[in-house]
Design a protein around this motif. Sequence first.
Motif, PDB file in Angstrom:
ATOM      1  N   GLY A  75     -40.682 -22.147  -0.082  1.00 25.87           N
ATOM      2  CA  GLY A  75     -40.342 -23.201  -1.037  1.00 25.87           C
ATOM      3  C   GLY A  75     -41.569 -23.980  -1.494  1.00 25.87           C
ATOM      4  O   GLY A  75     -41.723 -24.294  -2.677  1.00 25.87           O
ATOM      5  N   THR A  76     -42.468 -24.284  -0.553  1.00 27.21           N
ATOM      6  CA  THR A  76     -43.703 -24.993  -0.902  1.00 27.21           C
ATOM      7  C   THR A  76     -44.583 -24.132  -1.793  1.00 27.21           C
ATOM      8  O   THR A  76     -45.165 -24.615  -2.772  1.00 27.21           O
ATOM      9  CB  THR A  76     -44.464 -25.379   0.380  1.00 27.21           C
ATOM     10  N   LEU A  77     -44.708 -22.848  -1.453  1.00 21.81           N
ATOM     11  CA  LEU A  77     -45.494 -21.932  -2.293  1.00 21.81           C
ATOM     12  C   LEU A  77     -44.924 -21.893  -3.705  1.00 21.81           C
ATOM     13  O   LEU A  77     -45.668 -21.972  -4.695  1.00 21.81           O
ATOM     14  CB  LEU A  77     -45.497 -20.531  -1.687  1.00 21.81           C
ATOM     15  N   ALA A  78     -43.599 -21.773  -3.820  1.00 24.65           N
ATOM     16  CA  ALA A  78     -42.975 -21.692  -5.141  1.00 24.65           C
ATOM     17  C   ALA A  78     -43.248 -22.950  -5.954  1.00 24.65           C
ATOM     18  O   ALA A  78     -43.592 -22.882  -7.141  1.00 24.65           O
ATOM     19  CB  ALA A  78     -41.472 -21.473  -4.983  1.00 24.65           C
ATOM     20  N   ALA A  79     -43.111 -24.121  -5.325  1.00 24.94           N
ATOM     21  CA  ALA A  79     -43.340 -25.378  -6.048  1.00 24.94           C
ATOM     22  C   ALA A  79     -44.788 -25.486  -6.522  1.00 24.94           C
ATOM     23  O   ALA A  79     -45.053 -25.893  -7.658  1.00 24.94           O
ATOM     24  CB  ALA A  79     -42.987 -26.555  -5.139  1.00 24.94           C
ATOM     25  N   LEU A  80     -45.736 -25.099  -5.675  1.00 24.07           N
ATOM     26  CA  LEU A  80     -47.147 -25.173  -6.046  1.00 24.07           C
ATOM     27  C   LEU A  80     -47.476 -24.200  -7.178  1.00 24.07           C
ATOM     28  O   LEU A  80     -48.235 -24.534  -8.093  1.00 24.07           O
ATOM     29  CB  LEU A  80     -48.019 -24.868  -4.828  1.00 24.07           C
ATOM     30  N   VAL A  81     -46.910 -23.005  -7.145  1.00 22.62           N
ATOM     31  CA  VAL A  81     -47.174 -22.014  -8.192  1.00 22.62           C
ATOM     32  C   VAL A  81     -46.565 -22.470  -9.517  1.00 22.62           C
ATOM     33  O   VAL A  81     -47.173 -22.307 -10.585  1.00 22.62           O
ATOM     34  CB  VAL A  81     -46.641 -20.626  -7.776  1.00 22.62           C
ATOM     35  N   VAL A  82     -45.380 -23.064  -9.478  1.00 28.92           N
ATOM     36  CA  VAL A  82     -44.751 -23.569 -10.702  1.00 28.92           C
ATOM     37  C   VAL A  82     -45.609 -24.674 -11.326  1.00 28.92           C
ATOM     38  O   VAL A  82     -45.866 -24.674 -12.539  1.00 28.92           O
ATOM     39  CB  VAL A  82     -43.330 -24.090 -10.411  1.00 28.92           C
ATOM     40  N   VAL A  83     -46.079 -25.612 -10.524  1.00 30.30           N
ATOM     41  CA  VAL A  83     -46.933 -26.688 -11.029  1.00 30.30           C
ATOM     42  C   VAL A  83     -48.231 -26.120 -11.589  1.00 30.30           C
ATOM     43  O   VAL A  83     -48.727 -26.573 -12.635  1.00 30.30           O
ATOM     44  CB  VAL A  83     -47.208 -27.714  -9.916  1.00 30.30           C
ATOM     45  N   THR A  84     -48.783 -25.125 -10.914  1.00 26.42           N
ATOM     46  CA  THR A  84     -50.003 -24.475 -11.404  1.00 26.42           C
ATOM     47  C   THR A  84     -49.784 -23.864 -12.779  1.00 26.42           C
ATOM     48  O   THR A  84     -50.616 -24.001 -13.684  1.00 26.42           O
ATOM     49  CB  THR A  84     -50.467 -23.386 -10.418  1.00 26.42           C
TER      50      THR A  84
END
Length: 589
Positions: free
Chosen positions: A109-118
């Motif tokens: 979930g953290t990886l997904a959120a960071l990639v979306v923001v990126t």
Amino acid sequence: MVRRAASPDGRYEPHETPPAGQALSHAAQLAMMLVPRLILLPLLAVTVAGGASALESRVVLASIVVCSLLMLLTTVGPGRLRTENLYVSTVDPISVPFCILALQGGGIGTLAALVVVTGLFQVLVGMRLSVLRRLITPAVSSTLVVLSVMSLIPVLVSVVRDDQARSGRLGVLLSMIVALAVMIGVHARGRAALKLWAAPIGMAAGVVVAIGFGLYDFDSVRGASWFGLPEGGWGLFGPRGEAPFGAAFFTLLPSFLILGLVVLIRTHSASVLTQFVSWRRLLSVDFREVQRANTRLGLGTVASGLAGSLPVSASPLGIRFIAQTRCASRRVGAMVAVPFLVVAMIPKAWAAVIAMPRALVVVFFVFILAPLILRIARAQSESFGRARNVVLVGLPILVGLIIEIGVVDFGGGAFWDAATRHGLPAGSLLLVALASAFNAAVYRSTVETGLDVGSLRRIKDFVADFAAQKTWNETTRTRLEAVSEEALLVLMQQTAGAEEPESKRLRVTATARGSTIEMEFASGPTGAANLEDRIALLAGPESDLSEIEIERDVSLRLLRHYAASVRHRQYHEAEIITAVVAAADEPDD
């Protein structure tokens, strides 16, 4: 798409379609080259992070589907989704170490959120690409890439050590040596068409050796199903109980934003080079196409994050493929994407790739990244004669290396710890600070006025004041005034049909660079033809032009006469003419 014969040198442009047999051959070649990037890179991130096999399957599947759909939409998609060139979309290798940290610190979930923001950050910055034109210099771009590659070294070393501890040192070492030797041999001695196959052939050779030592995981291949999707949650819709926006998210956010900037710069370079190798006669680079590529790949990264995979980028592999096959047809990209979408639904097919030793992925990294570093070193070696460039390039790399190998631990607060824990964010922040300081130290003056003849007197007064402050002679001042006048008239011609108010404004910037003066004229977008193309056409005989065209190009001819060089960059939000004027050597009598 137009089906037509290739040019005498065998080249097919993006809008053309080669014969079916040739197109299939090129598509098969490109597909084999993409296998390691779409499957092994996300697998490496999950494996090093200690993820379960189900998570590996979901991340790999998301990578295949997102990159394939992105390639399909950007090559044959409708309207604004389609680009003008063939871009090969793959998982970005530079993002692997930071995705590992996200998985270890907060889960999928953290990886997904960071990639979306990126991805959103890339889209926003890409829409205002003209603002970064002074920051995205070759020295800055090269330094960011070197810092990114440095961040991969600890990950690759740990992968080799883990494989040796689990499977034995001899077998792992021999399979790596054989794979690398075959890759280098095929690339060095093979024909042009075979060079593109160097990495897949080398990986296959390494797998054969690994099988001989019992390092290939046949059990996982037999256990994989023929059809279906992995179970479990995907991306931001992952397992319940995970907090995507927890402490790990905010700790890693600076690193991912810098990563997004690195990917954007690499996509910028990839788009420019793709245009150079795709067309038979390219007169000028279309920076609006660069912006479109950045925006679409940023949206692809958003989709990748939602699905639970790694950021995507335009791979340099596409440039090498086009340059060596002379086939830039977008149809080939679609022919590659469709089979990958089918294979994504057959777990046993990509389980056969996942079963190879992870150490072979390290060999693949070394093979694709070592030439990149060598090219950067050769390109920047000439600029090291200036102390400014030595500091700008050398100091951030040195700081990044010191932090990466753990010589210094700055500690401190949460943000400070996030900025200095790894070499990429620390070196990048120092690089941006140095580049901004050097840029601010350059003597520059700006005036903003209307884009009309009535502004000519104000622009000439501005030029006269600028020349007086630098104590340039009358000849230099006259050249600057002439360039300003002709640039104003040219831009007025360009904006004649534009109705947007911002296109009727003009910002003039004068920059002193040693014995030359850089005059920059920025206005709103016009949609007119690129001036560099028109300047190139002026080299031809006037008999080929009509009287109207000759009269229209008078100002452009004068501008070319007074300036040592003229560049024209067209963005969606701005048009910028840059004219370099040489200062007169002889003093006035």
